[in-house]
Design a protein around this motif. Structure first.
Motif, short mmCIF file in Angstrom:
data_model
loop_
_atom_site.label_atom_id
_atom_site.label_comp_id
_atom_site.label_asym_id
_atom_site.label_seq_id
_atom_site.Cartn_x
_atom_site.Cartn_y
_atom_site.Cartn_z
N ALA A 147 -9.24 -3.91 2.69
CA ALA A 147 -9.94 -2.83 3.40
C ALA A 147 -8.95 -1.77 3.90
O ALA A 147 -9.22 -0.57 3.83
CB ALA A 147 -10.75 -3.40 4.56
N THR A 148 -7.81 -2.22 4.39
CA THR A 148 -6.79 -1.28 4.86
C THR A 148 -6.27 -0.44 3.70
O THR A 148 -6.11 0.78 3.82
CB THR A 148 -5.64 -2.04 5.55
OG1 THR A 148 -6.17 -2.75 6.67
CG2 THR A 148 -4.55 -1.10 6.02
N LYS A 149 -6.04 -1.08 2.57
CA LYS A 149 -5.57 -0.34 1.39
C LYS A 149 -6.62 0.68 0.95
O LYS A 149 -6.28 1.83 0.66
CB LYS A 149 -5.27 -1.32 0.25
CG LYS A 149 -4.66 -0.67 -0.97
CD LYS A 149 -4.19 -1.72 -1.94
CE LYS A 149 -3.66 -1.18 -3.24
NZ LYS A 149 -3.49 0.23 -3.41
N GLU A 150 -7.87 0.29 0.94
CA GLU A 150 -8.95 1.21 0.55
C GLU A 150 -9.02 2.41 1.50
O GLU A 150 -9.21 3.53 1.05
CB GLU A 150 -10.30 0.48 0.56
CG GLU A 150 -10.47 -0.50 -0.57
CD GLU A 150 -10.54 0.18 -1.93
OE1 GLU A 150 -11.30 1.15 -2.08
OE2 GLU A 150 -9.81 -0.26 -2.84
N MET A 151 -8.87 2.16 2.79
CA MET A 151 -9.01 3.24 3.78
C MET A 151 -7.80 4.16 3.82
O MET A 151 -7.93 5.31 4.24
CB MET A 151 -9.27 2.68 5.18
CG MET A 151 -10.71 2.30 5.40
SD MET A 151 -11.06 1.93 7.13
CE MET A 151 -10.78 3.50 7.93
N THR A 152 -6.63 3.66 3.43
CA THR A 152 -5.42 4.47 3.57
C THR A 152 -4.91 5.04 2.25
O THR A 152 -3.99 5.87 2.28
CB THR A 152 -4.30 3.65 4.23
OG1 THR A 152 -4.01 2.50 3.44
CG2 THR A 152 -4.67 3.25 5.64
N ASP A 153 -5.47 4.64 1.12
CA ASP A 153 -5.01 5.19 -0.16
C ASP A 153 -5.15 6.71 -0.16
O ASP A 153 -6.21 7.27 0.15
CB ASP A 153 -5.83 4.61 -1.33
CG ASP A 153 -5.16 3.42 -1.96
OD1 ASP A 153 -4.00 3.13 -1.61
OD2 ASP A 153 -5.79 2.77 -2.81
N ASP A 167 -1.34 3.80 8.88
CA ASP A 167 -1.88 2.88 9.89
C ASP A 167 -2.71 3.63 10.93
O ASP A 167 -2.32 3.73 12.10
CB ASP A 167 -0.74 2.12 10.56
CG ASP A 167 -1.22 0.94 11.40
OD1 ASP A 167 -2.44 0.67 11.43
OD2 ASP A 167 -0.37 0.30 12.04
N PRO A 168 -3.88 4.16 10.53
CA PRO A 168 -4.70 4.87 11.50
C PRO A 168 -5.18 3.93 12.60
O PRO A 168 -5.42 2.74 12.37
CB PRO A 168 -5.88 5.40 10.68
CG PRO A 168 -5.75 4.86 9.32
CD PRO A 168 -4.46 4.12 9.21
N ILE A 200 -8.60 -4.55 12.08
CA ILE A 200 -8.73 -5.88 11.49
C ILE A 200 -7.41 -6.63 11.57
O ILE A 200 -7.37 -7.85 11.70
CB ILE A 200 -9.26 -5.81 10.02
CG1 ILE A 200 -9.67 -7.20 9.52
CG2 ILE A 200 -8.25 -5.16 9.10
CD1 ILE A 200 -10.87 -7.80 10.21
N ASP A 201 -6.30 -5.89 11.55
CA ASP A 201 -4.98 -6.51 11.68
C ASP A 201 -4.79 -7.12 13.06
O ASP A 201 -4.17 -8.18 13.20
CB ASP A 201 -3.87 -5.51 11.35
CG ASP A 201 -3.98 -4.20 12.11
OD1 ASP A 201 -5.10 -3.76 12.43
OD2 ASP A 201 -2.92 -3.58 12.37
N ASP A 248 2.82 0.68 4.15
CA ASP A 248 1.71 0.39 3.25
C ASP A 248 0.72 -0.56 3.93
O ASP A 248 0.94 -1.00 5.06
CB ASP A 248 2.22 -0.19 1.94
CG ASP A 248 2.97 -1.51 2.08
OD1 ASP A 248 3.06 -2.05 3.20
OD2 ASP A 248 3.48 -2.01 1.05
N ALA A 249 -0.36 -0.86 3.23
CA ALA A 249 -1.42 -1.70 3.79
C ALA A 249 -0.92 -3.10 4.13
O ALA A 249 -1.31 -3.68 5.14
CB ALA A 249 -2.61 -1.78 2.83
N LEU A 250 -0.03 -3.64 3.30
CA LEU A 250 0.51 -4.97 3.60
C LEU A 250 1.32 -4.93 4.89
O LEU A 250 1.23 -5.85 5.71
CB LEU A 250 1.36 -5.48 2.44
CG LEU A 250 1.95 -6.88 2.63
CD1 LEU A 250 0.85 -7.92 2.87
CD2 LEU A 250 2.82 -7.26 1.44
#
Length: 162
Positions: A56-62, A68-69, A74-75, A131-133
């Motif tokens: 979800a983080t990757k989808e939102m930040t791509d 990291d908005p 979720i993190d 990145d999302a990770l």
């Protein structure tokens, strides 16, 4: 779907301090998971939530400049659950009411927020991945640090370190 997961149903839009709100909402979620299935269910949910959160983080930040908005919380849920693992394990293993360990809940919350905001050592390094990770990992590591702190405080409180 990604926005719903990443913001934990919109909790990430609460102000001020969305990360603190995300950590706060993680507490009753962890309690419910523990009551329903003990330590094993919390661990399974933790792993699944990490995977969904990373996606979800990757989808939102791509394609975004901000990796990291603040609305992505979720993190924080994942990290807070890690901080609570020692309590869940102890309660499950010994057949205790997990809420009887309320000082540990407070310690887990405060320590996790402290490490998540301060970002010492590997926490900051993970955050700087960009990145999302990295968004997920900095909270995982902060959760591990907090869990170690919870264990140390419990040992001290119960006379092990005295």
């Amino acid at each position: 779907m990604a926005r719903l997961i990443a913001t934990v149903g919109g909790v990430g839009y609460l102000r001020p301090a969305p990360g603190t709100w995300g950590s706060a909402v993680a507490l009753p979620m962890a309690w419910l998971l523990h009551v329903l299935g003990g330590f094993p269910l919390l661990v399974i949910a933790l792993i699944a939530t990490f995977a969904k959160g990373w996606w979800a983080t990757k989808e939102m930040t791509d394609g975004q400049s901000d990796h990291d908005p603040s609305e992505i919380v979720i993190d924080e849920v994942v990290g807070q659950w890690i901080a609570l693992l020692p309590l869940s394990y102890a309660a499950w293993h010994r057949g205790l009411d997990i809420l009887a360990m309320w000082p540990g809940w407070i310690a887990a919350f405060v320590l996790f927020r402290l490490f998540d905001i301060w970002k010492p050592l590997w926490i900051g390094k993970a955050d700087r991945r960009g990145d999302a990770l990295g968004v997920m990992l900095d909270d995982v590591i902060a959760g591990v640090f907090a869990a170690i702190g919870v264990l140390a405080l419990a040992a001290f409180a119960h006379g092990v370190l005295m």
